[in-house]
Design an enzyme around this catalytic site. Structure first.
Site, short mmCIF file in Angstrom:
data_model
loop_
_atom_site.label_atom_id
_atom_site.label_comp_id
_atom_site.label_asym_id
_atom_site.label_seq_id
_atom_site.Cartn_x
_atom_site.Cartn_y
_atom_site.Cartn_z
N THR A 185 0.67 -0.90 0.18
CA THR A 185 0.31 -0.38 0.05
C THR A 185 0.57 1.16 -0.31
O THR A 185 2.38 1.09 0.53
CB THR A 185 -0.97 -0.27 1.00
OG1 THR A 185 -0.27 -0.08 2.32
CG2 THR A 185 -1.35 -1.36 1.89
N GLU A 331 -5.61 -4.41 0.24
CA GLU A 331 -6.57 -5.45 0.81
C GLU A 331 -6.82 -6.51 0.56
O GLU A 331 -7.35 -7.36 1.18
CB GLU A 331 -5.98 -4.53 2.02
CG GLU A 331 -5.21 -4.36 3.01
CD GLU A 331 -4.79 -2.78 2.69
OE1 GLU A 331 -5.54 -1.72 1.88
OE2 GLU A 331 -4.98 -1.74 4.09
N LYS A 441 -15.57 17.41 10.17
CA LYS A 441 -16.12 17.74 11.20
C LYS A 441 -16.75 19.60 12.03
O LYS A 441 -15.99 20.08 11.75
CB LYS A 441 -14.83 16.75 12.25
CG LYS A 441 -15.30 15.29 12.10
CD LYS A 441 -14.61 14.73 12.89
CE LYS A 441 -13.92 13.29 12.85
NZ LYS A 441 -13.14 13.31 12.32
N TRP A 446 -20.43 15.58 10.61
CA TRP A 446 -19.69 15.42 9.32
C TRP A 446 -20.32 15.99 8.32
O TRP A 446 -20.82 15.90 7.99
CB TRP A 446 -19.61 14.20 9.54
CG TRP A 446 -19.37 13.64 10.23
CD1 TRP A 446 -18.58 14.11 11.98
CD2 TRP A 446 -18.41 11.73 10.43
NE1 TRP A 446 -17.80 12.99 12.14
CE2 TRP A 446 -17.49 11.47 11.83
CE3 TRP A 446 -18.08 11.14 9.59
CZ2 TRP A 446 -16.52 10.76 12.60
CZ3 TRP A 446 -17.70 9.95 10.19
CH2 TRP A 446 -16.91 9.58 11.17
P1 ADP Z 1 -4.06 4.03 -2.13
O1 ADP Z 1 -4.99 4.67 -1.93
O2 ADP Z 1 -2.37 3.54 -1.50
O3 ADP Z 1 -3.62 3.26 -3.18
P2 ADP Z 1 -5.71 1.90 -2.24
O4 ADP Z 1 -5.13 1.86 -4.05
O5 ADP Z 1 -5.37 0.40 -1.19
O6 ADP Z 1 -4.32 2.71 -1.75
O7 ADP Z 1 -6.67 2.81 -1.97
C1 ADP Z 1 -8.09 2.09 -1.32
C2 ADP Z 1 -9.39 3.68 -1.42
O8 ADP Z 1 -9.40 4.11 -2.40
C3 ADP Z 1 -10.04 3.27 -0.40
O9 ADP Z 1 -10.14 2.67 0.64
C4 ADP Z 1 -11.04 4.00 -1.23
O10 ADP Z 1 -10.86 5.10 0.34
C5 ADP Z 1 -10.66 4.89 -2.36
N1 ADP Z 1 -11.80 4.19 -3.38
C6 ADP Z 1 -11.38 3.39 -3.85
N2 ADP Z 1 -12.16 2.89 -5.04
C7 ADP Z 1 -13.12 3.91 -4.12
C8 ADP Z 1 -14.39 4.92 -5.17
N3 ADP Z 1 -15.16 4.08 -5.98
N4 ADP Z 1 -15.15 6.13 -4.75
C9 ADP Z 1 -14.42 6.42 -4.06
N5 ADP Z 1 -13.36 6.08 -2.64
C10 ADP Z 1 -12.42 5.20 -3.31
#
Ligand code: ADP
Length: 543
Positions: A185, A331, A441, A446
């Site tokens: 990540t 994950e 917040k 929120w």
């Molecule tokens: P990184 O941001 O470190 O590259 P990830 O690719 O695992 O890690 O990112 C996952 C995160 O991306 C999710 O927890 C969420 O916050 C965001 N995310 C993924 N898909 C969407 C979506 N369709 N809409 C909003 N947020 C999203």
């Protein structure tokens, strides 16, 4: 009583063997630094993957060893995916857009023994090489003629290695629970964490991705993953597309180039394309400027960050393309939810349709989800209550690599906390309101930054928008809207704020608008709120 069924191992090798036998003639088309359009068949891909496996065995790479990649989406990276995983080693994909120190940290943490790179990443590797003691070999993905100057490094040429290797490598029988690939990540706080995918998880998620109410993949589709193979297995496409025999089109280093993407789509008859919103925005802007309409594309799959409804409408109205919103995480291998409209979609009132469409969709079979309040109690699926989103399932990480002893990635009941805040409606359509750390917040209430951003980008004078919370003397925090104006536009703050009237409660409307030239992005192409918060840390709103 046990069932009386056979126990076939769910391995990537089984995907390879099926794809080779049934769909061996199907094409993989790639853009590479050497060739504007390379094309060959699955069969040729797998023959070369076997040669690579022989090469790796010759280098002493054995089961469980990590082979890292720093490479774009193309046919050679596909060969590495299969050649490494099917020989029992672990394909560790690394994001070249990470900071150099992060990259070195990741290679050392994973104890990578071999690094396979596209030639353009050689300067980066040369700089870091002294800090990478576990690394034994660097293989450059090109022909002898295209080998870059070695810069004092010991390098191996991929094509030369393959030319001298045995094509009859016999794939070993593997345990379906053995690790196949590894992805860290990006770790905006603390060190990156390694997610170690098993063969079984990859097969299951690829199966799920192909289903009709998910990506609906088949041998009749032509798939263009603009999601990088260096991040979460390109959303499983290298496996799921080959499992069903789809033609695969790979953009190589041209992922961010609207013109190349549009040409690839039209000339290769692409029907499904996958990417993050920032990639599609570049493409849509190019198409508008060039006055072009896409000819064959039917569907886009958009995830990674929230896809604004305005983008979906633009795809549909200008190009006849339907956008599927999807949500996932490193994950989660990464698919969690996928948005396909329900059967009664067309009969719903406009507002309900829009709300449903903008949602991140329903969990695919294999993923269970729930939202919980601050006390850990499950919240109702009424589309209104919002809480921490938790998931579990056979392709959700149970621990992080080399942290197994320290902590599980889940709670006592096996739920993984996604770090996202969401609502879920009675039919299971989930809407992300924010990442926990991005929620604003205001006076105990929120405010969803995503909701505000979606409204802002629907204004024609806005190219990109982000909302962050800034300190406020009375309300603790209030939303500040940051806008990159559309090309040639000079909107006023009042004009943009007027777009919020009637769309959200008055108290949710941002207090101020600041215009910026560029939107800072993370290594995975998302808006970097961290950078924006740092940049506007001293920003003061009127009391
Ligand atoms: P990184 O941001 O470190 O590259 P990830 O690719 O695992 O890690 O990112 C996952 C995160 O991306 C999710 O927890 C969420 O916050 C965001 N995310 C993924 N898909 C969407 C979506 N369709 N809409 C909003 N947020 C999203």
């Amino acid at each position: 009583m046990q069932g009386l069924m056979m126990d076939g191992a769910l391995t990537i090798t089984s995907v390879l063997e099926h794809a080779e036998r049934i769909h061996g003639h199907q094409e993989i088309v790639s853009v590479t630094a050497e060739s504007p359009r390379h094309r060959y068949t699955y069969r040729e891909c797998f023959a070369r993957a076997r040669r690579l496996a022989s090469v790796l065995a010759g280098l002493g790479i054995g089961p469980g060893d990590r082979v890292a990649t720093l490479a774009w989406n193309d046919y050679r990276h596909m060969e590495v995916y299969y050649g490494v995983a099917c020989s029992g080693a672990i394909c560790h994909t690394i994001n070249p857009r990470l900071f150099a120190e992060q990259l070195a940290w990741i290679v050392n943490h994973a104890e990578d023994r071999v690094l396979v790179i596209d030639p353009m990443f050689l300067p980066l590797v040369a700089k870091l090489r002294p800090q990478l003691p576990t690394l034994e070999q660097v293989i450059v993905l090109c022909s002898e003629a295209a080998m870059p100057a070695a810069d004092g490094l010991e390098l191996l040429c991929y094509e030369t290695l393959l030319a001298g290797a045995d094509e009859d490598f016999a794939w070993p029988a593997l345990d379906e629970r053995a690790a196949a690939s590894l992805c860290y990540t990006s770790g905006t706080t603390g060190h990156p964490k390694g997610v170690l995918y098993s063969h079984r998880a990859m097969v299951l998620i690829s199966w799920a991705c192909g289903l009709p109410d998910a990506m609906n993949l088949s041998a009749r589709e032509v798939v263009l993953p603009v999601v990088p193979m260096f991040h979460v297995n390109a959303w499983s496409i290298p496996y799921s597309a080959l499992m069903v025999g789809a033609k695969l089109v790979m953009p190589g280093p041209k992922m961010g180039d609207g013109e190349t993407l549009a040409n690839l789509m039209d000339e290769e008859a692409v029907t499904v394309a996958l990417g993050v919103p920032t990639v599609w925005q570049g493409l849509l802007e190019f198409l508008e400027q060039a006055g072009r309409r896409l000819k064959t594309l039917k569907r886009t799959v958009v995830g990674g960050s929230a896809c604004p409804l305005s983008m979906m409408e633009q795809f549909e109205q200008r190009h006849g393309v339907w956008t599927h919103h999807a949500w996932g995480m490193t994950e989660l291998s990464p698919l969690g939810t996928y948005n396909t409209p329900p059967p009664d979609y067309d009969s719903l009132p406009r507002e309900a349709r829009d709300r449903l469409r903008a949602s991140q969709g329903q969990p695919v079979y294999g993923v269970e989800m729930k939202i919980v309040g601050p006390d850990g109690q499950a919240l109702p699926w009424d589309g209104k209550a919002f809480g921490a989103l938790k998931v579990r399932g056979p392709w959700v990480a149970s621990s992080y690599y080399r942290m197994e002893g320290e902590s599980a990635a889940h709670d006592a009941e096996g739920w993984f906390d996604t770090g996202d805040v969401a609502t879920i409606d009675p039919r299971g359509y989930m809407t992300i309101t924010d990442r926990t750390k991005d929620v604003i917040k205001s006076g105990g209430e929120w405010i969803s930054s995503i909701e505000l951003e979606n409204i802002a980008v629907s204004h024609p004078a806005v190219s990109r928008a982000a909302v962050i919370g800034v300190a406020h003397p009375k309300w603790d925090e209030r939303p500040l809207l940051l806008v990159v104006p559309a090309a040639g536009a000079q909107p006023s703050a009042e004009e943009i704020l007027a777009a919020f009237e009637g769309k959200v409660a008055r108290w949710m409307i941002p207090d101020a608008v600041e215009f910026i030239e560029d939107m800072p992005l993370t290594a995975t192409g998302k808006i970097s709120k961290l950078t924006l918060r740092e940049r506007f840390a001293e920003y003061r709103l009127e009391g």
